[in-house]
Design a protein around this motif. Sequence first.
Motif, PDB file in Angstrom:
ATOM      1  N   ARG A  70       0.844  -1.498  -0.467  1.00  0.00           N
ATOM      2  CA  ARG A  70       0.384   0.199  -0.242  1.00  0.00           C
ATOM      3  C   ARG A  70       0.741   1.084   0.371  1.00  0.00           C
ATOM      4  O   ARG A  70       1.019   2.376  -0.736  1.00  0.00           O
ATOM      5  CB  ARG A  70      -0.650   0.282   1.451  1.00  0.00           C
ATOM      6  CG  ARG A  70      -1.485   0.788   1.407  1.00  0.00           C
ATOM      7  CD  ARG A  70      -2.973   1.129   2.600  1.00  0.00           C
ATOM      8  NE  ARG A  70      -3.240   2.616   2.448  1.00  0.00           N
ATOM      9  CZ  ARG A  70      -3.508   3.185   3.310  1.00  0.00           C
ATOM     10  NH1 ARG A  70      -2.066   3.895   3.520  1.00  0.00           N
ATOM     11  NH2 ARG A  70      -4.472   4.505   2.739  1.00  0.00           N
ATOM     12  N   THR A  71       2.133   1.739   0.653  1.00  0.00           N
ATOM     13  CA  THR A  71       2.242   2.479   1.127  1.00  0.00           C
ATOM     14  C   THR A  71       3.297   3.247  -0.233  1.00  0.00           C
ATOM     15  O   THR A  71       2.930   3.918  -1.140  1.00  0.00           O
ATOM     16  CB  THR A  71       3.586   2.930   1.508  1.00  0.00           C
ATOM     17  OG1 THR A  71       2.795   2.957   3.352  1.00  0.00           O
ATOM     18  CG2 THR A  71       4.492   3.487   2.009  1.00  0.00           C
ATOM     19  N   GLU A  72       4.223   1.761  -0.614  1.00  0.00           N
ATOM     20  CA  GLU A  72       5.154   2.002  -2.175  1.00  0.00           C
ATOM     21  C   GLU A  72       3.582   2.513  -3.697  1.00  0.00           C
ATOM     22  O   GLU A  72       3.707   2.818  -4.180  1.00  0.00           O
ATOM     23  CB  GLU A  72       5.451   0.805  -2.074  1.00  0.00           C
ATOM     24  CG  GLU A  72       6.928   0.949  -1.910  1.00  0.00           C
ATOM     25  CD  GLU A  72       6.782   0.411  -0.773  1.00  0.00           C
ATOM     26  OE1 GLU A  72       5.767  -0.267  -0.175  1.00  0.00           O
ATOM     27  OE2 GLU A  72       7.428   0.318   0.850  1.00  0.00           O
ATOM     28  N   ARG A  73       2.685   1.655  -3.407  1.00  0.00           N
ATOM     29  CA  ARG A  73       1.758   1.741  -4.132  1.00  0.00           C
ATOM     30  C   ARG A  73       0.916   3.227  -4.213  1.00  0.00           C
ATOM     31  O   ARG A  73       0.648   3.772  -5.504  1.00  0.00           O
ATOM     32  CB  ARG A  73       0.076   1.121  -3.413  1.00  0.00           C
ATOM     33  CG  ARG A  73      -0.879   1.602  -4.991  1.00  0.00           C
ATOM     34  CD  ARG A  73      -1.565  -0.205  -4.661  1.00  0.00           C
ATOM     35  NE  ARG A  73      -3.304   0.924  -3.365  1.00  0.00           N
ATOM     36  CZ  ARG A  73      -3.710   1.759  -3.512  1.00  0.00           C
ATOM     37  NH1 ARG A  73      -3.829   2.280  -4.295  1.00  0.00           N
ATOM     38  NH2 ARG A  73      -4.304   1.301  -2.004  1.00  0.00           N
ATOM     39  N   LEU A  74       1.077   4.221  -3.217  1.00  0.00           N
ATOM     40  CA  LEU A  74       0.270   5.619  -3.218  1.00  0.00           C
ATOM     41  C   LEU A  74       1.559   6.214  -4.072  1.00  0.00           C
ATOM     42  O   LEU A  74       1.041   7.377  -4.356  1.00  0.00           O
ATOM     43  CB  LEU A  74       0.361   5.453  -1.984  1.00  0.00           C
ATOM     44  CG  LEU A  74      -1.013   4.987  -1.225  1.00  0.00           C
ATOM     45  CD1 LEU A  74      -1.200   5.665   0.039  1.00  0.00           C
ATOM     46  CD2 LEU A  74      -2.613   5.337  -2.073  1.00  0.00           C
ATOM     47  N   ARG A  75       2.694   5.525  -3.723  1.00  0.00           N
ATOM     48  CA  ARG A  75       3.983   6.249  -3.541  1.00  0.00           C
ATOM     49  C   ARG A  75       4.190   6.539  -4.936  1.00  0.00           C
ATOM     50  O   ARG A  75       3.658   7.695  -6.099  1.00  0.00           O
ATOM     51  CB  ARG A  75       5.233   6.394  -2.871  1.00  0.00           C
ATOM     52  CG  ARG A  75       6.188   7.315  -3.476  1.00  0.00           C
ATOM     53  CD  ARG A  75       8.121   6.345  -2.929  1.00  0.00           C
ATOM     54  NE  ARG A  75       7.419   6.420  -1.473  1.00  0.00           N
ATOM     55  CZ  ARG A  75       7.619   5.393  -0.482  1.00  0.00           C
ATOM     56  NH1 ARG A  75       7.570   4.055  -1.254  1.00  0.00           N
ATOM     57  NH2 ARG A  75       7.300   5.094   1.394  1.00  0.00           N
ATOM     58  N   VAL A  76       3.826   5.304  -5.924  1.00  0.00           N
ATOM     59  CA  VAL A  76       4.129   5.067  -7.255  1.00  0.00           C
ATOM     60  C   VAL A  76       2.921   5.929  -7.666  1.00  0.00           C
ATOM     61  O   VAL A  76       2.862   6.290  -9.337  1.00  0.00           O
ATOM     62  CB  VAL A  76       3.625   3.093  -7.047  1.00  0.00           C
ATOM     63  CG1 VAL A  76       3.550   3.394  -9.727  1.00  0.00           C
ATOM     64  CG2 VAL A  76       5.256   2.831  -7.301  1.00  0.00           C
ATOM     65  N   GLU A  77       1.588   5.932  -6.828  1.00  0.00           N
ATOM     66  CA  GLU A  77       0.914   6.493  -7.869  1.00  0.00           C
ATOM     67  C   GLU A  77       0.735   8.499  -7.980  1.00  0.00           C
ATOM     68  O   GLU A  77       0.223   8.749  -9.040  1.00  0.00           O
ATOM     69  CB  GLU A  77      -0.994   5.905  -7.268  1.00  0.00           C
ATOM     70  CG  GLU A  77      -0.832   4.559  -7.570  1.00  0.00           C
ATOM     71  CD  GLU A  77      -2.212   4.362  -6.445  1.00  0.00           C
ATOM     72  OE1 GLU A  77      -3.024   5.525  -5.666  1.00  0.00           O
ATOM     73  OE2 GLU A  77      -3.088   2.901  -6.664  1.00  0.00           O
ATOM     74  N   ARG A  78       0.779   8.922  -6.775  1.00  0.00           N
ATOM     75  CA  ARG A  78       1.364   9.886  -6.956  1.00  0.00           C
ATOM     76  C   ARG A  78       2.638  10.054  -8.377  1.00  0.00           C
ATOM     77  O   ARG A  78       2.583  11.265  -8.694  1.00  0.00           O
ATOM     78  CB  ARG A  78       1.756  10.229  -5.616  1.00  0.00           C
ATOM     79  CG  ARG A  78       1.170  10.736  -4.383  1.00  0.00           C
ATOM     80  CD  ARG A  78       1.887  11.325  -3.604  1.00  0.00           C
ATOM     81  NE  ARG A  78       2.887  10.412  -2.532  1.00  0.00           N
ATOM     82  CZ  ARG A  78       2.487   9.347  -1.699  1.00  0.00           C
ATOM     83  NH1 ARG A  78       1.167   9.460  -1.757  1.00  0.00           N
ATOM     84  NH2 ARG A  78       3.252   9.033  -1.305  1.00  0.00           N
ATOM     85  N   ALA A  79       3.427   9.473  -8.276  1.00  0.00           N
ATOM     86  CA  ALA A  79       4.165   9.589  -9.597  1.00  0.00           C
ATOM     87  C   ALA A  79       4.170   9.594 -10.593  1.00  0.00           C
ATOM     88  O   ALA A  79       4.542  10.459 -11.312  1.00  0.00           O
ATOM     89  CB  ALA A  79       5.966   8.923  -9.147  1.00  0.00           C
ATOM     90  N   LEU A  80       2.985   8.522 -10.316  1.00  0.00           N
ATOM     91  CA  LEU A  80       2.416   8.455 -12.033  1.00  0.00           C
ATOM     92  C   LEU A  80       1.906   9.728 -12.493  1.00  0.00           C
ATOM     93  O   LEU A  80       1.403   9.218 -13.550  1.00  0.00           O
ATOM     94  CB  LEU A  80       1.971   7.052 -12.490  1.00  0.00           C
ATOM     95  CG  LEU A  80       2.714   5.806 -12.756  1.00  0.00           C
ATOM     96  CD1 LEU A  80       1.880   4.513 -12.215  1.00  0.00           C
ATOM     97  CD2 LEU A  80       4.242   5.849 -13.885  1.00  0.00           C
ATOM     98  N   ALA A  81       1.289  10.358 -11.377  1.00  0.00           N
ATOM     99  CA  ALA A  81       0.128  11.632 -12.152  1.00  0.00           C
ATOM    100  C   ALA A  81       0.818  12.602 -12.429  1.00  0.00           C
ATOM    101  O   ALA A  81       0.085  13.229 -13.153  1.00  0.00           O
ATOM    102  CB  ALA A  81      -0.217  12.123 -10.609  1.00  0.00           C
ATOM    103  N   ASP A  82       2.160  12.137 -12.815  1.00  0.00           N
ATOM    104  CA  ASP A  82       2.547  12.995 -14.432  1.00  0.00           C
ATOM    105  C   ASP A  82       2.662  12.592 -15.371  1.00  0.00           C
ATOM    106  O   ASP A  82       3.493  13.314 -16.097  1.00  0.00           O
ATOM    107  CB  ASP A  82       4.092  13.481 -14.032  1.00  0.00           C
ATOM    108  CG  ASP A  82       4.011  14.774 -13.108  1.00  0.00           C
ATOM    109  OD1 ASP A  82       3.504  15.378 -12.614  1.00  0.00           O
ATOM    110  OD2 ASP A  82       5.349  14.034 -11.652  1.00  0.00           O
ATOM    111  N   TRP A  83       1.703  11.165 -15.397  1.00  0.00           N
ATOM    112  CA  TRP A  83       2.112  10.879 -17.088  1.00  0.00           C
ATOM    113  C   TRP A  83       0.685  10.389 -16.868  1.00  0.00           C
ATOM    114  O   TRP A  83       0.359   9.021 -16.860  1.00  0.00           O
ATOM    115  CB  TRP A  83       3.573   9.541 -16.442  1.00  0.00           C
ATOM    116  CG  TRP A  83       4.437   9.383 -16.368  1.00  0.00           C
ATOM    117  CD1 TRP A  83       5.116  10.190 -16.135  1.00  0.00           C
ATOM    118  CD2 TRP A  83       5.453   9.780 -17.428  1.00  0.00           C
ATOM    119  NE1 TRP A  83       6.267  11.091 -15.374  1.00  0.00           N
ATOM    120  CE2 TRP A  83       6.440  10.680 -16.844  1.00  0.00           C
ATOM    121  CE3 TRP A  83       5.521   9.666 -18.811  1.00  0.00           C
ATOM    122  CZ2 TRP A  83       8.640  10.864 -17.636  1.00  0.00           C
ATOM    123  CZ3 TRP A  83       6.536  10.301 -19.602  1.00  0.00           C
ATOM    124  CH2 TRP A  83       8.167  10.540 -19.043  1.00  0.00           C
TER     125      TRP A  83
END
Length: 337
Positions: free
Chosen positions: A81-94
């Motif tokens: 979950r923690t990494e998933r939220l971090r990945v989703e925030r990073a992918l917001a730029d894509w």
Amino acid sequence: MTQAEQSSFFPEEVPEPTYGVGELTAAVTRAVAAAFPAEVWVRGEIDGLRPANAAGHVYFSLCERNSRRGPTASLGVALFRTERLRVERALADWPGFELADGLEVRLRGRVQHRFGRVQIVMSAVDPVHTLGRLAADRDRVLRALAAEGLLAANSRLVLATAPLHIGVVTSAGSAACADVLAELEASGFAFRVTLADARVQGTGAEASLLRALRALAGLSLDAVVVVRGGGARTDLVTFDSERLARAVAAMAVPVLTGVGHETDTSVIDEVAHVACKTPTACAAFLVERVADALARAEVAWTGVHRRGQGQLVRAEATLGRQAGAVAVRAGGALAGA
């Protein structure tokens, strides 16, 4: 010969070590940790992606395929979950990138041995790798199709003046399907629709779409419509398939496409007879064509009626004159008698 002398010829066997399950598992876990002390990058095709569970974790497999029959190598991936939220925030730029089955990705994570299997605990993904690979594959396919003259093959077919028998390839019950059917029905025209249900995303979508096109190819249709609603660019990767593009180019009737949003363009759009921006626009194109055909027919019939009426009036006038002339001659003949 003494017993000691006999033992020198037949040394005692050293017993082979026997591990307990927990002991062996712990040894393998330590070996894997020692071999991969830091996170690594690994690439492969996503398979079996499921939505986040109640705890917010996501699980899928990363596969390597050398044939269409199935993966030749597979590695489990855990995105907590923690990494998933971090990945989703990073992918917001894509905005064009989302994880999806059948997509090749390059991801980073920790290699670990747990519950008797080796898996990757994911921490990041590289969207540049995926989007760049998709663009390169798309360009390769377009070049191959252009070299064989297939980009214009379907567009050279003649679309019926009033295309009323339509084959629709899409996911039955989807929003795209509902939009197309609603637009055709609202027109009031006598459209006959043959729906070929197909997967439009993820593993198996290409094969499903090909089966749907083959099923419609054997029917007497005026046109075939291939539609799918909007999504991330990675959701539409199936429609860049070379096999699918070739199947569309080989269809004996015009194929109309409406895939994604207004800004999306897929390879099958390039080989279609007409590429519309959305599923609704695809149906609207057909409605407008039928309406134009009806309008032209009404104009033609009005012209025929007008010309017929004019000819009838002229014929009546001619007949009247001829009848008058006959009456005059007949009257003269009777008077002379």
